[in-house]
Design a protein around this motif. Structure first.
Motif, short mmCIF file in Angstrom:
data_model
loop_
_atom_site.label_atom_id
_atom_site.label_comp_id
_atom_site.label_asym_id
_atom_site.label_seq_id
_atom_site.Cartn_x
_atom_site.Cartn_y
_atom_site.Cartn_z
N HIS A 38 26.67 -4.03 3.06
CA HIS A 38 26.23 -2.89 2.52
C HIS A 38 25.39 -1.97 3.57
CE1 HIS A 38 24.63 0.07 -0.44
NE2 HIS A 38 23.47 -0.37 -0.07
N TRP B 57 31.54 -6.91 -3.25
CA TRP B 57 31.63 -6.52 -1.72
C TRP B 57 32.04 -5.16 -1.53
CZ3 TRP B 57 34.40 -11.63 -0.22
CH2 TRP B 57 33.56 -12.80 -0.57
N LEU C 64 29.67 -2.44 -2.96
CA LEU C 64 28.52 -2.31 -1.83
C LEU C 64 28.89 -1.75 -0.60
CD1 LEU C 64 26.25 -5.46 -2.46
CD2 LEU C 64 26.08 -3.06 -3.49
N PHE C 65 30.06 -2.00 -0.17
CA PHE C 65 30.51 -1.34 1.22
C PHE C 65 30.94 -0.09 1.01
CE2 PHE C 65 33.45 -0.69 4.63
CZ PHE C 65 32.73 -1.22 5.59
N GLY D 110 27.88 2.03 0.55
CA GLY D 110 26.97 2.36 2.06
C GLY D 110 27.60 3.58 2.68
#
Length: 163
Positions: free
Chosen positions: A13, A61, A64-65, A68
């Motif tokens: 992230h 995952w 959050l990626f 970001g």
């Protein structure tokens, strides 16, 4: 999730939040800041939809990626727009106020998301993303519309030199 799964998601992230900065400026130069901000907000909504689609580690995952990257585009694009909103002598005050608002809201969001998760669950954390994203897109649309109208008025006021 395990601590290692959580750490992995948070690490990526952070990479997604700041890594795109190497090319976000080029994207803004090519497509314009409003388009990049809109893309960032759309990616934040996509991240919430990924989060709502499951509670496995890969969902976490990916959420959050994508969040970001969306944050990077929205933040850098909005920062570029802030540069257009003031006179040069106001730059320091405007930038300081903008940074105060952005990082103050980030702190509030970080602390409140933990409480939201503890009391209402993962789905609530993801659902709360949509109102601010929609508000941001609406304000961005209105500002872009007003800017286009102002440009059209300015063009209409330019006298025709052939007359």
């Amino acid at each position: 999730l395990s601590v290692s799964d959580s750490n992995f998601g948070i690490q990526w992230h952070i990479v997604a939040m700041y890594g795109p900065s190497f090319f976000t400026g080029s994207l803004i130069a090519r497509f314009g800041a409003p388009v990049i901000v809109a893309l960032g907000l759309a990616l934040e909504a996509v991240a919430a939809m990924i989060g709502l689609s499951g509670i496995t580690a890969p969902h976490f995952w990916a959420t959050l990626f994508v969040l970001g990257i969306g944050w990077n585009f929205a933040f850098v694009g909005a920062s570029a727009l802030v540069l257009e909103t003031h006179r040069p002598q106001e730059r320091n005050k405007v930038q300081a106020f903008n940074d105060f608002l952005v990082f103050g809201m980030m702190a509030i969001g970080s602390f409140s998301s933990g409480q939201l998760l503890a009391h209402y669950g993962w789905n609530a954390v993801n659902m709360v993303v949509f109102p601010p994203v929609l508000l941001g897109l609406a304000v961005l649309s209105l500002a872009s519309f007003a800017k286009r109208r102002a440009k059209l008025r300015a063009v209409e006021e330019i006298p025709d030199p052939s007359i």
